[in-house]
Design a protein around this motif. Structure first.
Motif, PDB file in Angstrom:
ATOM      1  N   GLY A  30     -19.427  -8.972 -18.971  1.00  0.00           N
ATOM      2  CA  GLY A  30     -19.987  -8.979 -20.369  1.00  0.00           C
ATOM      3  C   GLY A  30     -20.933  -9.957 -20.628  1.00  0.00           C
ATOM      4  N   THR A  31     -21.686 -10.432 -19.716  1.00  0.00           N
ATOM      5  CA  THR A  31     -22.811 -11.447 -19.792  1.00  0.00           C
ATOM      6  C   THR A  31     -23.909 -10.933 -20.742  1.00  0.00           C
ATOM      7  OG1 THR A  31     -22.343 -12.642 -17.565  1.00  0.00           O
ATOM      8  CG2 THR A  31     -24.592 -12.866 -18.626  1.00  0.00           C
ATOM      9  N   LEU A  32     -24.331  -9.425 -20.529  1.00  0.00           N
ATOM     10  CA  LEU A  32     -25.138  -8.943 -21.338  1.00  0.00           C
ATOM     11  C   LEU A  32     -24.775  -8.614 -22.740  1.00  0.00           C
ATOM     12  CD1 LEU A  32     -26.442  -6.468 -18.730  1.00  0.00           C
ATOM     13  CD2 LEU A  32     -27.056  -8.615 -18.915  1.00  0.00           C
ATOM     14  N   LEU A  33     -23.428  -8.851 -23.114  1.00  0.00           N
ATOM     15  CA  LEU A  33     -23.300  -8.626 -24.477  1.00  0.00           C
ATOM     16  C   LEU A  33     -24.062 -10.002 -25.524  1.00  0.00           C
ATOM     17  CD1 LEU A  33     -19.565  -8.271 -24.062  1.00  0.00           C
ATOM     18  CD2 LEU A  33     -21.190  -6.617 -24.554  1.00  0.00           C
ATOM     19  N   GLY A  34     -24.396 -10.942 -24.707  1.00  0.00           N
ATOM     20  CA  GLY A  34     -25.320 -12.086 -25.429  1.00  0.00           C
ATOM     21  C   GLY A  34     -24.416 -12.978 -26.096  1.00  0.00           C
ATOM     22  N   ASP A  74     -23.259  -1.931 -15.864  1.00  0.00           N
ATOM     23  CA  ASP A  74     -23.133  -3.473 -16.164  1.00  0.00           C
ATOM     24  C   ASP A  74     -21.928  -3.996 -15.413  1.00  0.00           C
ATOM     25  OD1 ASP A  74     -22.699  -5.841 -17.218  1.00  0.00           O
ATOM     26  OD2 ASP A  74     -23.300  -5.397 -19.138  1.00  0.00           O
ATOM     27  N   SER A 116     -20.311 -15.509 -19.144  1.00  0.00           N
ATOM     28  CA  SER A 116     -19.550 -14.351 -19.311  1.00  0.00           C
ATOM     29  C   SER A 116     -18.589 -14.491 -20.641  1.00  0.00           C
ATOM     30  CB  SER A 116     -18.615 -14.238 -18.214  1.00  0.00           C
ATOM     31  OG  SER A 116     -17.639 -13.281 -18.264  1.00  0.00           O
ATOM     32  N   THR A 117     -18.437 -13.201 -21.347  1.00  0.00           N
ATOM     33  CA  THR A 117     -17.590 -13.286 -22.182  1.00  0.00           C
ATOM     34  C   THR A 117     -15.838 -13.268 -21.833  1.00  0.00           C
ATOM     35  OG1 THR A 117     -16.732 -12.016 -24.323  1.00  0.00           O
ATOM     36  CG2 THR A 117     -16.801 -10.859 -22.132  1.00  0.00           C
ATOM     37  N   ARG A 154     -31.887  -7.519 -17.926  1.00  0.00           N
ATOM     38  CA  ARG A 154     -31.569  -7.337 -19.194  1.00  0.00           C
ATOM     39  C   ARG A 154     -31.218  -8.732 -19.999  1.00  0.00           C
ATOM     40  NH1 ARG A 154     -31.934  -2.637 -17.322  1.00  0.00           N
ATOM     41  NH2 ARG A 154     -30.742  -0.649 -18.169  1.00  0.00           N
ATOM     42  N   PHE A 155     -31.285  -9.759 -19.093  1.00  0.00           N
ATOM     43  CA  PHE A 155     -30.853 -10.869 -19.911  1.00  0.00           C
ATOM     44  C   PHE A 155     -32.023 -12.094 -19.258  1.00  0.00           C
ATOM     45  CE2 PHE A 155     -28.971 -15.247 -19.000  1.00  0.00           C
ATOM     46  CZ  PHE A 155     -27.905 -15.048 -20.423  1.00  0.00           C
ATOM     47  N   SER A 196     -21.228  -7.175 -14.977  1.00  0.00           N
ATOM     48  CA  SER A 196     -21.696  -8.659 -15.134  1.00  0.00           C
ATOM     49  C   SER A 196     -20.655  -9.638 -15.936  1.00  0.00           C
ATOM     50  CB  SER A 196     -22.845  -8.832 -16.192  1.00  0.00           C
ATOM     51  OG  SER A 196     -22.727  -8.320 -17.655  1.00  0.00           O
TER      52      SER A 196
END
Ligand code: NDP
Length: 253
Positions: A249-253, A245, A213-214, A151-152, A247
């Motif tokens: 929060g990595t996929l939050l962008g 997920d 990561s967030t 997704r990233f 991750s």
């Protein structure tokens, strides 16, 4: 959550990293755990010894996945170990965790490297599930480890990300097929997670990876193991075919 007493589990690639943390967590929750490894016999033995020291039950199983006969070899060792300890070959929990990174840019990837990545990361989990189903009772659990890279975007890891995209299809289709038996099948997608890679010894590299990561840190193997522990528990009986997920929060962008 967490009572796996009387259950049996196989965690592939459990000599190190997230597989190790998962084996330790499932054993702490009460499961008898088969600690699978490919080459690192000492590391697997150390994982088993650590689990036993903490009052848990485990045994090591060797098999080279992605090589001809690897799945057969895995189940020979698994069934022998289970039979010896439980009197049966019933397997309640399967965690398909073993995997190899790509680490080669798309323009430099050879067909042989591409085949190897797919053989270990995508083909092996399919045939491990196919073989494991003969041992799995109704209500069993299957978790496949994917990656946030489905997704990233990371143009340096296309072949690896493709193999993980294939792994995610296992959850969708097997979940539908196995629902009538109450067997759940889910994908867990970690972000950057600390393992034995020397990159994690370089503070600047860790800082750069943490920034994805967030929460501004890299994942620890236990962060992912705890998510897997939920998915294999009774509490997750209503969750199947899902992409989880893990991750940070990595996929939050
Ligand atoms: P590690 O690289 O720390 O450990 C890999 C494990 O897989 C080891 O136990 C190794 O056994 C086993 N293994 C490797 N190749 C084979 C093979 N051909 N046959 C059988 N076993 C094999 O793993 P990580 O904790 O880093 O990763 C675990 C999973 O998570 C992998 O599927 C990976 O792709 C995925 N992932 C990892 C991320 C990360 O940042 N670390 C991010 C996203 C996903 P041995 O010790 O004997 O070599």
């Amino acid at each position: 959550m967490g009572d796996l007493t009387g259950k049996t589990a196989l965690v592939t690639g459990a000599s190190r990293g997230m597989g190790r943390a998962t084996a330790e967590r499932l054993a702490r929750d009460g499961a008898l755990v088969a600690v699978h490894y490919a080459t690192n016999e000492d590391a697997a033995a150390e994982v088993v010894a650590g689990i036993e020291k903490d009052g848990g039950r485990a045994f090591a199983v060797q098999a080279e996945l992605g090589a001809p006969g690897g799945v057969h070899e895995l189940f020979l060792g698994l069934e022998e170990g289970l039979k010896e300890r439980t009197g049966s070959t019933v397997l309640d929990i399967l965690v398909n965790n073993a995997g190899v990174m790509g680490g080669v840019k798309p323009e430099d990837t050879t067909p042989e490297q591409f085949d190897r990545i797919f053989a270990v990361n995508a083909k092996a989990p399919f045939f491990v599930i196919q073989r494991a189903l003969a041992n799995m009772p109704d209500g069993a659990r299957i978790v496949n480890i994917s990656s946030g890279l489905t997704r990233f975007a990371n143009p340096d890891e296309i072949a690896y990300a493709m193999s993980k995209g294939a792994v995610e299809q296992l959850a969708l289709h097997f979940a539908k097929a196995l629902g009538p038996r109450g067997i759940t099948v889910n994908s867990v997608a970690p972000g950057i997670t600390r393992n034995g890679n020397p990159l994690f010894d370089i503070p600047e590299a860790v800082e750069a990876m943490a920034a994805l990561s967030t929460f501004n840190r890299v994942g620890e193997p236990q962060d992912v193991a705890d998510v897997i522990a939920f998915l294999v528990s009774d509490d997750a009986r209503w969750v199947t075919g899902s992409f989880v997920d893990a991750s940070g929060g990595t996929l939050l962008g």
